[in-house]
Design an enzyme around this catalytic site. Structure first.
Site, PDB file in Angstrom:
ATOM      1  N   ARG A 185       0.810  -1.235   0.000  1.00  0.00           N
ATOM      2  CA  ARG A 185       0.000   0.000   0.000  1.00  0.00           C
ATOM      3  C   ARG A 185       0.831   1.267   0.000  1.00  0.00           C
ATOM      4  O   ARG A 185       0.384   2.342   0.396  1.00  0.00           O
ATOM      5  CB  ARG A 185      -0.971   0.037   1.187  1.00  0.00           C
ATOM      6  CG  ARG A 185      -2.025  -1.036   1.124  1.00  0.00           C
ATOM      7  CD  ARG A 185      -3.284  -0.632   1.879  1.00  0.00           C
ATOM      8  NE  ARG A 185      -4.285  -1.657   1.734  1.00  0.00           N
ATOM      9  CZ  ARG A 185      -4.361  -2.725   2.518  1.00  0.00           C
ATOM     10  NH1 ARG A 185      -3.515  -2.888   3.515  1.00  0.00           N
ATOM     11  NH2 ARG A 185      -5.298  -3.613   2.305  1.00  0.00           N
TER      12      ARG A 185
ATOM     13  N   LYS B 279       2.935  11.747 -10.602  1.00  0.00           N
ATOM     14  CA  LYS B 279       2.028  10.900 -11.389  1.00  0.00           C
ATOM     15  C   LYS B 279       2.793   9.653 -11.781  1.00  0.00           C
ATOM     16  O   LYS B 279       3.861   9.755 -12.412  1.00  0.00           O
ATOM     17  CB  LYS B 279       1.597  11.610 -12.661  1.00  0.00           C
ATOM     18  CG  LYS B 279       0.351  12.417 -12.557  1.00  0.00           C
ATOM     19  CD  LYS B 279      -0.082  12.724 -14.001  1.00  0.00           C
ATOM     20  CE  LYS B 279      -1.129  13.773 -14.066  1.00  0.00           C
ATOM     21  NZ  LYS B 279      -1.427  14.126 -15.465  1.00  0.00           N
TER      22      LYS B 279
ATOM     23  N   GLU C 205       8.876  18.280 -24.488  1.00  0.00           N
ATOM     24  CA  GLU C 205       8.336  18.721 -23.189  1.00  0.00           C
ATOM     25  C   GLU C 205       9.018  20.008 -22.712  1.00  0.00           C
ATOM     26  O   GLU C 205       8.414  20.829 -22.032  1.00  0.00           O
ATOM     27  CB  GLU C 205       8.481  17.618 -22.122  1.00  0.00           C
ATOM     28  CG  GLU C 205       7.758  16.304 -22.460  1.00  0.00           C
ATOM     29  CD  GLU C 205       6.239  16.326 -22.244  1.00  0.00           C
ATOM     30  OE1 GLU C 205       5.674  17.382 -21.926  1.00  0.00           O
ATOM     31  OE2 GLU C 205       5.613  15.255 -22.422  1.00  0.00           O
TER      32      GLU C 205
ATOM     33  N   LYS D   5       6.841  23.391 -14.080  1.00  0.00           N
ATOM     34  CA  LYS D   5       5.978  22.276 -13.686  1.00  0.00           C
ATOM     35  C   LYS D   5       5.685  22.315 -12.181  1.00  0.00           C
ATOM     36  O   LYS D   5       4.546  22.120 -11.752  1.00  0.00           O
ATOM     37  CB  LYS D   5       6.622  20.938 -14.072  1.00  0.00           C
ATOM     38  CG  LYS D   5       5.746  19.761 -13.643  1.00  0.00           C
ATOM     39  CD  LYS D   5       5.913  18.528 -14.451  1.00  0.00           C
ATOM     40  CE  LYS D   5       4.895  17.465 -14.042  1.00  0.00           C
ATOM     41  NZ  LYS D   5       5.009  16.228 -14.763  1.00  0.00           N
TER      42      LYS D   5
ATOM     43  N   GLU E  75      -4.782  17.358 -10.332  1.00  0.00           N
ATOM     44  CA  GLU E  75      -5.249  17.740 -11.666  1.00  0.00           C
ATOM     45  C   GLU E  75      -6.733  18.089 -11.720  1.00  0.00           C
ATOM     46  O   GLU E  75      -7.472  17.598 -12.552  1.00  0.00           O
ATOM     47  CB  GLU E  75      -4.924  16.619 -12.673  1.00  0.00           C
ATOM     48  CG  GLU E  75      -4.888  17.131 -14.097  1.00  0.00           C
ATOM     49  CD  GLU E  75      -4.275  16.153 -15.081  1.00  0.00           C
ATOM     50  OE1 GLU E  75      -3.170  15.640 -14.815  1.00  0.00           O
ATOM     51  OE2 GLU E  75      -4.904  15.905 -16.115  1.00  0.00           O
TER      52      GLU E  75
ATOM     53  N   ARG F 153      -3.326  21.962 -13.330  1.00  0.00           N
ATOM     54  CA  ARG F 153      -2.402  20.899 -13.736  1.00  0.00           C
ATOM     55  C   ARG F 153      -2.754  20.359 -15.125  1.00  0.00           C
ATOM     56  O   ARG F 153      -1.902  19.815 -15.826  1.00  0.00           O
ATOM     57  CB  ARG F 153      -2.371  19.768 -12.701  1.00  0.00           C
ATOM     58  CG  ARG F 153      -1.291  18.744 -13.038  1.00  0.00           C
ATOM     59  CD  ARG F 153      -0.955  17.760 -11.953  1.00  0.00           C
ATOM     60  NE  ARG F 153       0.132  16.887 -12.396  1.00  0.00           N
ATOM     61  CZ  ARG F 153       0.856  16.137 -11.617  1.00  0.00           C
ATOM     62  NH1 ARG F 153       0.664  16.127 -10.323  1.00  0.00           N
ATOM     63  NH2 ARG F 153       1.821  15.375 -12.112  1.00  0.00           N
TER      64      ARG F 153
ATOM     65  N   ASN G 280      -1.017  19.175 -19.942  1.00  0.00           N
ATOM     66  CA  ASN G 280      -1.387  18.271 -21.032  1.00  0.00           C
ATOM     67  C   ASN G 280      -1.390  18.964 -22.382  1.00  0.00           C
ATOM     68  O   ASN G 280      -1.894  18.404 -23.362  1.00  0.00           O
ATOM     69  CB  ASN G 280      -2.770  17.671 -20.772  1.00  0.00           C
ATOM     70  CG  ASN G 280      -2.744  16.706 -19.616  1.00  0.00           C
ATOM     71  OD1 ASN G 280      -1.991  15.743 -19.635  1.00  0.00           O
ATOM     72  ND2 ASN G 280      -3.534  16.974 -18.589  1.00  0.00           N
TER      73      ASN G 280
ATOM     74  N   HIS H 114      -1.084  17.038 -25.543  1.00  0.00           N
ATOM     75  CA  HIS H 114      -1.161  15.617 -25.209  1.00  0.00           C
ATOM     76  C   HIS H 114      -2.448  14.927 -25.656  1.00  0.00           C
ATOM     77  O   HIS H 114      -2.458  13.710 -25.800  1.00  0.00           O
ATOM     78  CB  HIS H 114      -0.978  15.410 -23.700  1.00  0.00           C
ATOM     79  CG  HIS H 114       0.449  15.521 -23.257  1.00  0.00           C
ATOM     80  ND1 HIS H 114       1.167  16.693 -23.364  1.00  0.00           N
ATOM     81  CD2 HIS H 114       1.300  14.624 -22.715  1.00  0.00           C
ATOM     82  CE1 HIS H 114       2.395  16.513 -22.898  1.00  0.00           C
ATOM     83  NE2 HIS H 114       2.511  15.261 -22.506  1.00  0.00           N
TER      84      HIS H 114
ATOM     85  N   HIS I 210      -1.133  12.016 -27.449  1.00  0.00           N
ATOM     86  CA  HIS I 210      -1.260  10.643 -26.935  1.00  0.00           C
ATOM     87  C   HIS I 210      -1.895   9.728 -27.975  1.00  0.00           C
ATOM     88  O   HIS I 210      -1.507   8.571 -28.122  1.00  0.00           O
ATOM     89  CB  HIS I 210      -2.107  10.614 -25.664  1.00  0.00           C
ATOM     90  CG  HIS I 210      -1.288  10.733 -24.409  1.00  0.00           C
ATOM     91  ND1 HIS I 210      -1.828  11.100 -23.201  1.00  0.00           N
ATOM     92  CD2 HIS I 210       0.026  10.528 -24.171  1.00  0.00           C
ATOM     93  CE1 HIS I 210      -0.885  11.120 -22.288  1.00  0.00           C
ATOM     94  NE2 HIS I 210       0.256  10.780 -22.847  1.00  0.00           N
TER      95      HIS I 210
ATOM     96  N   HIS J 291       7.187   9.659 -27.395  1.00  0.00           N
ATOM     97  CA  HIS J 291       6.211  10.520 -26.714  1.00  0.00           C
ATOM     98  C   HIS J 291       6.350  11.997 -27.116  1.00  0.00           C
ATOM     99  O   HIS J 291       5.380  12.645 -27.516  1.00  0.00           O
ATOM    100  CB  HIS J 291       6.418  10.369 -25.200  1.00  0.00           C
ATOM    101  CG  HIS J 291       5.473  11.161 -24.366  1.00  0.00           C
ATOM    102  ND1 HIS J 291       4.176  10.787 -24.149  1.00  0.00           N
ATOM    103  CD2 HIS J 291       5.638  12.333 -23.705  1.00  0.00           C
ATOM    104  CE1 HIS J 291       3.576  11.680 -23.374  1.00  0.00           C
ATOM    105  NE2 HIS J 291       4.448  12.631 -23.093  1.00  0.00           N
TER     106      HIS J 291
END
Ligand SMILES: NC(=O)c1ccc[n+]([C@@H]2O[C@H](COP(=O)([O-])OP(=O)(O)OC[C@H]3O[C@@H](n4cnc5c(N)ncnc54)[C@H](O)[C@@H]3O)[C@@H](O)[C@H]2O)c1
Length: 355
Positions: free
Chosen positions: A115, A136, A178, A221, A231, A235, A239, A242, A246, A256
């Site tokens: 956990r 993330k 990026e 960032k 997000e 946030r 993206n 993206h 993506h 990417h």
């Protein structure tokens, strides 16, 4: 250079320096077990440097399949069982040495092992100046990229710039996607500076002054994620490029950052239609072509499969496809984009190479 996050609690340092890996011991002495996970290409390039680290500290090392292929449930199960066989306790730390793929994968192992145990990121690509920050973590599903994951902050990020010297050219280009995205979010001055420094492919591949631009990107960032970790608001700006990127990455398997650059271009076209902005799409197309991004593949794309992939994007809500658009450089907004606008923008994108 050493930065520190500014959350209310659970802050972590971000160290950007040559030989930053030498400081790993400072951050691992408190743990009962430390397991190092290294991307196999990084391992091949830096075997002796990495051997010294694991031998000095008596850490067990796992060499992971290179890059994106490791971000699957299959490898998640395999490495989770291997870790559990070592009888870890909560006082365990996982160390991720590699690009964004290894960081996301090992971070997700750390988020879920018992956990949640600590993990430390040692990013080895340019792109990972972005992915190693903000917590993330996750893996891919058959339904799309990064659909299984968690928010789990690293205990430290040690960005050892020496690793960048073994990067293949395509990974430099991918990572720059990026860096450029962060500049677009920051403002026109940041974009102008980057375009002046990296005015063609050879100037980019030399990576002159890259340390400063990586730090700028990390700072941009951090400013965003510290205010909106989960997000729910700003946030989402990260993206930029993206939503379409993506989809292109998933459909074509290009790196990417290459896909994100194409997504950034697409977003400019959508913004011009939906927000009546005056982005000079020709300028961005020309700049990306000069740097050597694979814009010729745009002609081979078809809209319907990309639309399906965009419809699975995590930012969407009941109103439809949500996309980050630049109202102006440095001024992002998130908008719902109707399908007909997406299709017209796609046709415009495809026509650019023909002009
Ligand atoms: N978590 C986040 O916030 C976040 C943000 C952006 C991207 N990402 C994820 O990051 C991933 C992309 O990361 P990436 O571009 O770093 O790719 P990557 O981790 O797939 O690495 C790219 C390639 O470079 C090789 N490599 C890595 N470091 C090297 C080095 N120093 N020398 C030689 N080869 C090296 C790898 O083996 C791989 O073949 C994607 O999975 C993306 O979803 C995550």
């Amino acid at each position: 250079m050493e930065l520190m996050t500014t959350y209310a609690t659970q802050n972590y340092p971000v160290i950007v320096a040559h030989r930053a890996i030498d400081r790993l011991t400072e951050y691992t002495t408190q743990y009962q077990h430390v397991f190092i996970f290294v991307d196999e290409h990084v391992h091949a390039h830096w075997a002796s440097k990495l051997q010294t680290v694991s031998e000095t500290n008596h850490h067990q090392t796992f060499v992971l399949p290179a890059g994106e292929q490791v971000k699957t449930l299959h490898y998640f199960e395999q490495y989770m069982e291997q870790l559990l066989a070592c009888q870890p306790t909560r006082n365990t730390c996982l160390v991720a040495i590699g690009g964004g793929a290894v960081g996301d994968f090992v971070g997700f192992l750390a988020a879920t092992l018992l956990r949640g145990v600590d993990f430390i990121q040692l990013p080895t690509t340019i792109l990972a100046h972005d992915s190693s920050i903000g917590g993330k973590v996750g893996i891919n599903a058959a339904h799309g990229k990064n659909l299984i994951g968690a928010f789990h902050r690293p205990a430290a990020v040690l960005y050892d710039l020496d690793f960048l010297t073994s990067l293949p050219e395509s990974e430099i280009l991918s990572g720059y996607g990026e860096v450029y995205k962060h500049a677009l979010l920051k403002g026109s001055e940041a974009v102008r500076t980057l375009e002046t420094t990296y005015y063609d492919q050879p100037s980019l591949l030399q990576l002159k002054h890259i340390e400063q631009y990586l730090i700028d990107g990390i700072q941009t960032k951090l400013d965003i994620v510290v205010n909106d970790e989960k997000e729910r608001g700003q946030r989402q700006w990260l993206n930029l490029g993206h939503t379409f990127g993506h989809a292109v990455e998933y459909a074509t398997k290009i790196p990417h950052g290459h896909a994100v650059m194409i997504g950034i271009l697409y977003q400019m076209i959508v913004a011009n239609t939906l927000l009546d902005t005056k982005h000079s799409v020709g300028h961005y197309y020309h700049y990306l072509a000069t740097l050597g991004y694979p814009l010729q593949l745009i002609e081979t794309l078809t809209f319907e499969p990309l639309l399906k992939l965009m419809q699975q994007d995590k930012k969407n809500n009941q109103t439809g496809i949500r996309m980050v658009l630049l109202q102006a450089i440095g001024q992002p907004t998130v908008q719902t984009v109707p399908v007909d606008v997406l299709e017209v923008a796609f046709n415009t994108l495809q026509s650019l190479g023909k002009e």
